[in-house]
Design a protein around this motif. Sequence first.
Motif, short mmCIF file in Angstrom:
data_model
loop_
_atom_site.label_atom_id
_atom_site.label_comp_id
_atom_site.label_asym_id
_atom_site.label_seq_id
_atom_site.Cartn_x
_atom_site.Cartn_y
_atom_site.Cartn_z
N VAL A 100 -83.93 -85.69 3.58
CA VAL A 100 -83.56 -86.91 2.85
C VAL A 100 -82.92 -87.87 3.84
O VAL A 100 -81.94 -87.54 4.52
CB VAL A 100 -82.57 -86.61 1.71
N LEU A 101 -83.48 -89.08 3.94
CA LEU A 101 -82.95 -90.12 4.81
C LEU A 101 -82.66 -91.35 3.97
O LEU A 101 -83.52 -91.81 3.22
CB LEU A 101 -83.95 -90.48 5.91
N SER A 102 -81.43 -91.88 4.08
CA SER A 102 -81.05 -93.10 3.37
C SER A 102 -80.53 -94.12 4.38
O SER A 102 -79.74 -93.77 5.26
CB SER A 102 -79.97 -92.81 2.32
N MET A 103 -80.98 -95.35 4.23
CA MET A 103 -80.53 -96.43 5.10
C MET A 103 -80.15 -97.63 4.26
O MET A 103 -80.85 -97.97 3.29
CB MET A 103 -81.63 -96.80 6.10
N MET A 125 -85.57 -92.10 1.37
CA MET A 125 -86.86 -91.47 1.59
C MET A 125 -86.71 -89.96 1.57
O MET A 125 -85.67 -89.43 1.98
CB MET A 125 -87.43 -91.90 2.95
N THR A 126 -87.74 -89.25 1.11
CA THR A 126 -87.74 -87.80 1.15
C THR A 126 -89.00 -87.31 1.83
O THR A 126 -90.06 -87.93 1.71
CB THR A 126 -87.65 -87.20 -0.27
N SER A 161 -91.21 -96.03 5.19
CA SER A 161 -89.99 -96.28 4.44
C SER A 161 -90.22 -96.91 3.08
O SER A 161 -89.43 -96.71 2.17
CB SER A 161 -89.04 -97.17 5.25
N LEU A 162 -91.28 -97.67 2.90
CA LEU A 162 -91.54 -98.27 1.60
C LEU A 162 -92.88 -97.84 1.04
O LEU A 162 -93.50 -98.53 0.26
CB LEU A 162 -91.48 -99.80 1.71
N ALA A 163 -93.34 -96.66 1.45
CA ALA A 163 -94.65 -96.22 0.97
C ALA A 163 -94.71 -94.72 0.76
O ALA A 163 -95.78 -94.15 0.76
CB ALA A 163 -95.73 -96.65 1.95
N VAL A 164 -93.59 -94.05 0.56
CA VAL A 164 -93.57 -92.60 0.38
C VAL A 164 -93.22 -92.28 -1.05
O VAL A 164 -92.25 -92.80 -1.59
CB VAL A 164 -92.54 -91.94 1.32
#
Length: 234
Positions: A118-121, A52-53, A18-21
């Motif tokens: 595409v995922l958004s949280m 994230m994609t 989540s914080l490395a793509v």
Amino acid sequence: MISNRTIATVLAGLVVCSLAVTPVAGAQQSDTEPSLLVELDDSGDAQVTLTMTYDLDTDEEADAFESLVGDEEAQATALDRFEGNMQSVADTASDRTDRTMAVTGQSVSAERQDDVGVLSMTVEWTNFAATDGDDLVVTEPFASGYETDRPLTIVAPDGYQVSDATPAPDSESDGTATWDAGTDLDGFEVVLSADGDAATGADDTGDADDDLPGFGIGTALTALLGIALIARRH
């Protein structure tokens, strides 16, 4: 039918990375790109949205992501895991700033755009910014070892502007400041002042501590959840 194990693997990959793509091929064709967006209110609380994609290069990856798109329970599970991970980050930031922070999951969305998932949280993060008189000051969790694998955007509350920032943002307009992926954020500090107020110097807040060890959020997530199997990096 996609197995539960495959779905579980996808979910683990979504949260671990989540914080490395970094942005995937084709993402530039969409308005949605990898990002970390921090939208502050005038109390110092923030809505933090991670987008994230993912390349969906194989039928298995595409089918698994499609299953996530149509599965509200699986999306809720991803949001719960993200909330837990961000609370761990907030706990560390709380220790550094001597300011109690709490994270609560708010929303999640998943959609497929051509061959990109595409995922958004979004989470609510209380006490994200310190209050210094009428100013809001953001330091942690970015000031001590955070690595920008995606653009970071800070959005000031209505009636506020960015009056001081270290390092200088790569782009800024109308109370919004963005740092490009790869920017060195060591010692990060952003001061948000009400319109018409004078800028506040970076040394006035006392939140940042140069002696604190580095803290990489992506590293923390990987340690918590293991190796991601779905995200294809470019």
